[in-house]
Design a protein around this motif. Structure first.
Motif, short mmCIF file in Angstrom:
data_model
loop_
_atom_site.label_atom_id
_atom_site.label_comp_id
_atom_site.label_asym_id
_atom_site.label_seq_id
_atom_site.Cartn_x
_atom_site.Cartn_y
_atom_site.Cartn_z
N ARG A 186 0.84 -1.20 0.00
CA ARG A 186 0.00 0.00 0.00
C ARG A 186 0.87 1.25 0.00
O ARG A 186 1.98 1.24 0.53
CB ARG A 186 -0.89 0.01 1.24
CG ARG A 186 -1.86 -1.14 1.31
CD ARG A 186 -2.81 -1.05 2.49
NE ARG A 186 -2.20 -0.65 3.74
CZ ARG A 186 -1.66 -1.49 4.62
NH1 ARG A 186 -1.65 -2.77 4.40
NH2 ARG A 186 -1.14 -1.04 5.75
N VAL A 216 1.17 4.70 1.66
CA VAL A 216 0.65 5.34 2.86
C VAL A 216 1.26 6.73 3.02
O VAL A 216 2.38 6.98 2.56
CB VAL A 216 0.91 4.51 4.14
CG1 VAL A 216 0.28 3.12 4.02
CG2 VAL A 216 2.40 4.39 4.44
N THR A 252 -3.63 4.78 4.55
CA THR A 252 -3.52 4.30 3.18
C THR A 252 -4.03 5.36 2.21
O THR A 252 -5.17 5.81 2.32
CB THR A 252 -4.30 2.99 2.97
OG1 THR A 252 -3.74 1.99 3.83
CG2 THR A 252 -4.24 2.51 1.54
#
Length: 103
Positions: free
Chosen positions: A73, A75, A81
């Motif tokens: 992800r 972030v 996120t």
């Protein structure tokens, strides 16, 4: 580099910031200014993952082997996120070669 491994520390594209696991806290990521050492951010990392490195000056890549498929992800510096980056399937013995380039 074996991308299933986490980065012990990584410098941002401008070299202004350093991201790493917080000292003594394997489950936390810390972001500090390289010039002063002042901590700017700290956020939890996935229990089955870790820090992969910088996506851009304001975002990091975080790897998580907890869900299926495994996830990477993007972030922000609070750990929130921003968006998914990639999903991978495999076992703990799976080897990936990931190439990340700018446009």
């Amino acid at each position: 580099m074996r991308w299933t491994d986490t980065a012990p520390a990584d410098v941002s594209p401008s070299s202004r910031l350093l991201a790493a696991q917080c000292p003594g806290k394997a489950a936390l990521a810390c972001v500090v200014e390289t010039a002063s050492g002042r901590r700017l951010a700290r956020f939890p990392l996935p229990s089955k993952g870790g820090l992969w490195g910088w996506f851009n000056e304001d975002h990091l890549l975080v790897f998580d082997k907890g869900p299926t498929p495994w996830q990477v992800r993007i972030v922000d510096l609070t750990g929130r996120t921003a968006r998914p980056f990639a999903d991978f399937t495999g076992t703990d013995d799976t080897y990936w070669l990931v190439h990340i380039t700018t446009r």
